[in-house]
Scaffold this motif. Sequence first.
Motif, PDB file in Angstrom:
ATOM      1  N   THR B 183      49.377  13.478   1.395  1.00  0.00           N
ATOM      2  CA  THR B 183      48.238  12.670   0.920  1.00  0.00           C
ATOM      3  C   THR B 183      48.315  12.357  -0.572  1.00  0.00           C
ATOM      4  O   THR B 183      47.586  11.493  -1.056  1.00  0.00           O
ATOM      5  CB  THR B 183      46.898  13.411   1.149  1.00  0.00           C
ATOM      6  N   ALA B 184      49.145  13.098  -1.309  1.00  0.00           N
ATOM      7  CA  ALA B 184      49.019  13.112  -2.777  1.00  0.00           C
ATOM      8  C   ALA B 184      50.140  12.384  -3.496  1.00  0.00           C
ATOM      9  O   ALA B 184      50.289  12.523  -4.707  1.00  0.00           O
ATOM     10  CB  ALA B 184      48.933  14.562  -3.269  1.00  0.00           C
ATOM     11  N   ALA B 185      50.940  11.615  -2.766  1.00  0.00           N
ATOM     12  CA  ALA B 185      52.059  10.923  -3.402  1.00  0.00           C
ATOM     13  C   ALA B 185      51.940   9.418  -3.200  1.00  0.00           C
ATOM     14  O   ALA B 185      51.403   8.951  -2.186  1.00  0.00           O
ATOM     15  CB  ALA B 185      53.381  11.415  -2.815  1.00  0.00           C
ATOM     16  N   THR B 186      52.465   8.671  -4.147  1.00  0.00           N
ATOM     17  CA  THR B 186      52.486   7.218  -4.027  1.00  0.00           C
ATOM     18  C   THR B 186      53.314   6.806  -2.807  1.00  0.00           C
ATOM     19  O   THR B 186      52.987   5.874  -2.090  1.00  0.00           O
ATOM     20  CB  THR B 186      53.086   6.604  -5.305  1.00  0.00           C
ATOM     21  N   ARG B 187      54.406   7.561  -2.571  1.00  0.00           N
ATOM     22  CA  ARG B 187      55.252   7.255  -1.418  1.00  0.00           C
ATOM     23  C   ARG B 187      55.591   8.573  -0.713  1.00  0.00           C
ATOM     24  O   ARG B 187      56.017   9.532  -1.356  1.00  0.00           O
ATOM     25  CB  ARG B 187      56.545   6.581  -1.897  1.00  0.00           C
ATOM     26  N   THR B 188      55.357   8.634   0.600  1.00  0.00           N
ATOM     27  CA  THR B 188      55.614   9.848   1.372  1.00  0.00           C
ATOM     28  C   THR B 188      56.728   9.600   2.375  1.00  0.00           C
ATOM     29  O   THR B 188      56.651   8.677   3.193  1.00  0.00           O
ATOM     30  CB  THR B 188      54.324  10.315   2.084  1.00  0.00           C
ATOM     31  N   VAL B 189      57.753  10.434   2.254  1.00  0.00           N
ATOM     32  CA  VAL B 189      58.929  10.319   3.116  1.00  0.00           C
ATOM     33  C   VAL B 189      58.971  11.562   4.004  1.00  0.00           C
ATOM     34  O   VAL B 189      58.906  12.688   3.508  1.00  0.00           O
ATOM     35  CB  VAL B 189      60.217  10.239   2.272  1.00  0.00           C
ATOM     36  N   VAL B 190      59.088  11.352   5.315  1.00  0.00           N
ATOM     37  CA  VAL B 190      58.968  12.458   6.263  1.00  0.00           C
ATOM     38  C   VAL B 190      60.190  12.533   7.161  1.00  0.00           C
ATOM     39  O   VAL B 190      60.622  11.518   7.716  1.00  0.00           O
ATOM     40  CB  VAL B 190      57.702  12.287   7.137  1.00  0.00           C
ATOM     41  N   GLN B 191      60.740  13.725   7.313  1.00  0.00           N
ATOM     42  CA  GLN B 191      61.775  13.931   8.332  1.00  0.00           C
ATOM     43  C   GLN B 191      61.161  14.677   9.502  1.00  0.00           C
ATOM     44  O   GLN B 191      60.361  15.596   9.329  1.00  0.00           O
ATOM     45  CB  GLN B 191      62.972  14.699   7.773  1.00  0.00           C
ATOM     46  N   VAL B 192      61.525  14.243  10.705  1.00  0.00           N
ATOM     47  CA  VAL B 192      60.968  14.835  11.927  1.00  0.00           C
ATOM     48  C   VAL B 192      62.097  15.082  12.929  1.00  0.00           C
ATOM     49  O   VAL B 192      63.192  14.538  12.798  1.00  0.00           O
ATOM     50  CB  VAL B 192      59.913  13.903  12.579  1.00  0.00           C
ATOM     51  N   SER B 193      61.779  15.890  13.942  1.00  0.00           N
ATOM     52  CA  SER B 193      62.749  16.131  15.009  1.00  0.00           C
ATOM     53  C   SER B 193      62.665  15.081  16.103  1.00  0.00           C
ATOM     54  O   SER B 193      63.546  14.989  16.950  1.00  0.00           O
ATOM     55  CB  SER B 193      62.512  17.508  15.634  1.00  0.00           C
ATOM     56  N   GLU B 194      61.564  14.326  16.106  1.00  0.00           N
ATOM     57  CA  GLU B 194      61.363  13.365  17.195  1.00  0.00           C
ATOM     58  C   GLU B 194      60.467  12.222  16.731  1.00  0.00           C
ATOM     59  O   GLU B 194      59.434  12.459  16.109  1.00  0.00           O
ATOM     60  CB  GLU B 194      60.700  14.080  18.381  1.00  0.00           C
ATOM     61  N   VAL B 195      60.880  10.983  17.027  1.00  0.00           N
ATOM     62  CA  VAL B 195      60.023   9.817  16.772  1.00  0.00           C
ATOM     63  C   VAL B 195      59.600   9.240  18.117  1.00  0.00           C
ATOM     64  O   VAL B 195      60.452   8.929  18.956  1.00  0.00           O
ATOM     65  CB  VAL B 195      60.753   8.737  15.945  1.00  0.00           C
ATOM     66  N   LEU B 196      58.296   9.130  18.322  1.00  0.00           N
ATOM     67  CA  LEU B 196      57.749   8.648  19.583  1.00  0.00           C
ATOM     68  C   LEU B 196      57.173   7.249  19.403  1.00  0.00           C
ATOM     69  O   LEU B 196      56.850   6.851  18.279  1.00  0.00           O
ATOM     70  CB  LEU B 196      56.629   9.589  20.046  1.00  0.00           C
ATOM     71  N   PRO B 197      57.036   6.519  20.496  1.00  0.00           N
ATOM     72  CA  PRO B 197      56.404   5.195  20.395  1.00  0.00           C
ATOM     73  C   PRO B 197      54.947   5.321  19.951  1.00  0.00           C
ATOM     74  O   PRO B 197      54.310   6.358  20.162  1.00  0.00           O
ATOM     75  CB  PRO B 197      56.474   4.648  21.828  1.00  0.00           C
ATOM     76  N   VAL B 198      54.430   4.262  19.349  1.00  0.00           N
ATOM     77  CA  VAL B 198      53.002   4.219  18.991  1.00  0.00           C
ATOM     78  C   VAL B 198      52.184   4.508  20.250  1.00  0.00           C
ATOM     79  O   VAL B 198      52.460   3.948  21.309  1.00  0.00           O
ATOM     80  CB  VAL B 198      52.637   2.834  18.408  1.00  0.00           C
ATOM     81  N   GLY B 199      51.209   5.387  20.116  1.00  0.00           N
ATOM     82  CA  GLY B 199      50.356   5.711  21.262  1.00  0.00           C
ATOM     83  C   GLY B 199      50.792   6.943  22.028  1.00  0.00           C
ATOM     84  O   GLY B 199      50.046   7.452  22.865  1.00  0.00           O
ATOM     85  N   ALA B 200      51.974   7.471  21.717  1.00  0.00           N
ATOM     86  CA  ALA B 200      52.479   8.612  22.490  1.00  0.00           C
ATOM     87  C   ALA B 200      51.985   9.952  21.961  1.00  0.00           C
ATOM     88  O   ALA B 200      52.167  10.979  22.604  1.00  0.00           O
ATOM     89  CB  ALA B 200      54.010   8.594  22.534  1.00  0.00           C
ATOM     90  N   ILE B 201      51.387   9.965  20.772  1.00  0.00           N
ATOM     91  CA  ILE B 201      50.769  11.207  20.285  1.00  0.00           C
ATOM     92  C   ILE B 201      49.263  11.089  20.508  1.00  0.00           C
ATOM     93  O   ILE B 201      48.629  10.111  20.098  1.00  0.00           O
ATOM     94  CB  ILE B 201      51.059  11.437  18.781  1.00  0.00           C
ATOM     95  N   ASP B 202      48.688  12.084  21.191  1.00  0.00           N
ATOM     96  CA  ASP B 202      47.245  12.116  21.440  1.00  0.00           C
ATOM     97  C   ASP B 202      46.518  12.055  20.084  1.00  0.00           C
ATOM     98  O   ASP B 202      46.729  12.924  19.226  1.00  0.00           O
ATOM     99  CB  ASP B 202      46.912  13.427  22.168  1.00  0.00           C
ATOM    100  N   PRO B 203      45.672  11.035  19.874  1.00  0.00           N
ATOM    101  CA  PRO B 203      44.982  10.915  18.584  1.00  0.00           C
ATOM    102  C   PRO B 203      44.198  12.169  18.187  1.00  0.00           C
ATOM    103  O   PRO B 203      44.014  12.440  17.004  1.00  0.00           O
ATOM    104  CB  PRO B 203      44.024   9.741  18.786  1.00  0.00           C
ATOM    105  N   GLU B 204      43.752  12.949  19.191  1.00  0.00           N
ATOM    106  CA  GLU B 204      42.991  14.166  18.904  1.00  0.00           C
ATOM    107  C   GLU B 204      43.875  15.263  18.300  1.00  0.00           C
ATOM    108  O   GLU B 204      43.365  16.243  17.763  1.00  0.00           O
ATOM    109  CB  GLU B 204      42.338  14.716  20.188  1.00  0.00           C
TER     110      GLU B 204
END
Lengths: 222, 237
Positions: B183-204
Amino acid sequence: MTTTSAAQRLDKAAMAARVAADIAPGSYVNLGIGLPTLVADHLPVGSGITLHTENGLLGMGPSPAPGREDPELINAGKIPVTELPGASYFHQADSFAMMRGGHIDVCVLGAFQVSARGDLANWSTGSPDAVPAVGGAMDLAVGARRTVVMMTLLAKDGTPKLVADCTLPLTGMGCVSRVYTDLAVIDVGPGGARVVETYGVTHAALEDLLGLELGLTDTGED
Amino acid sequence: MTAQVYGTAREALGDIADGAIVMIGGFGPAGQPVELVEALLEQGAADLVVVSNNAGNGEDALARLIQLGRVRKIVCSFPRQVDSWHFDAAYRAGSIELELVPQGNLAERIRAGGAGIGAFFTPTGYGTPLAEGKETRVLDGVPMVLETAIRADVALVKAYRADGAGNLVYRRTARNFGPVMATAATRTVVQVSEVLPVGAIDPETVVTPGIYVDSVVRLDSTTTLAGARPAAGRATS
């Protein structure tokens, strides 16, 4: 609790059991790095006590079986642990809000020095050439509803660690309420140091050893 | 708005200017964006201010950045570790500035930075050497110290899963500093183990909403158990 004494100086396991005996069922507890981690082995099964580790887990369980370690499931000492049913994960700001906000009932810390007033020194030996590090020590010291210390009463060189005034850099002022040691349990605070129990040493000998005048704790405290 | 998904850590990192303030997530091995820091090592930025709980271990990329003299200052709670020899040497040589911050203050100062709060009063550190020279005030009977917010140019974060909108889910105690740093940076770069399509993570269950995330790269991180890594391209959570 009345003032009692035992014939023998307590070993580390007995000290840990003594600390554990004062933790109420259902408490949320943070155990500091070092000696305090031993307390976990003495919490009664079914007591409903939940362990917090400040790197972001409530409901911390014991070490995993060999080969089952997960580098992403560790405690504040960076040692692999496990999660118990009902556990939760949270980020660092939430974890310290939990602590600072008084939601953690008891925090057990190690110490280099504790003063009779309850000041704590446990993060720096004060050595000018030491590389400093503080971690969560200062946040833990002032955050929990009750902060207690578990330590040997004397340093390895025989110097008392319960003192009139801390000479090492402070971690927190007036934050400690009780000190559990191998030779005695002693309450500290605005009223000075008051003996709760002794182990293999008389009250007078304890005063001589520490060079402190020690009162007796009120009965029924806590 | 979607997060940009890149194929390599170096591409996701992009350009970082000399003198940049860089937040690096992680607590010990958990949550360290190891591969993104390696990309920073390769990228070449110097005169950096690093905000991180620790100051490198062994020969890892943060330790190497310090060894190479590319970190001017580190804002840190626990720099000294059994294997922090590159930091220890730089500190003793006086070639790196250390701002030692209690861990909870570090987290809250970063949180404040991301939340638009300029400073806050906290009881942590009152009466200790780490509060010397700082403004104090007694609030509701409790002595408190004024602590200022921290923001960064870039945050390097490791999460577990992202979706194409940049929403993040973390894994176990690897979550640690990631959500506040994001939340605290002008630009946030994230590495993950998995990228899912939009909508595949439960918003809750989203921990970091995608609004905070700019760049994502999928990597098999060395600090995530092989058995915990989802198969690449798995479509649902």
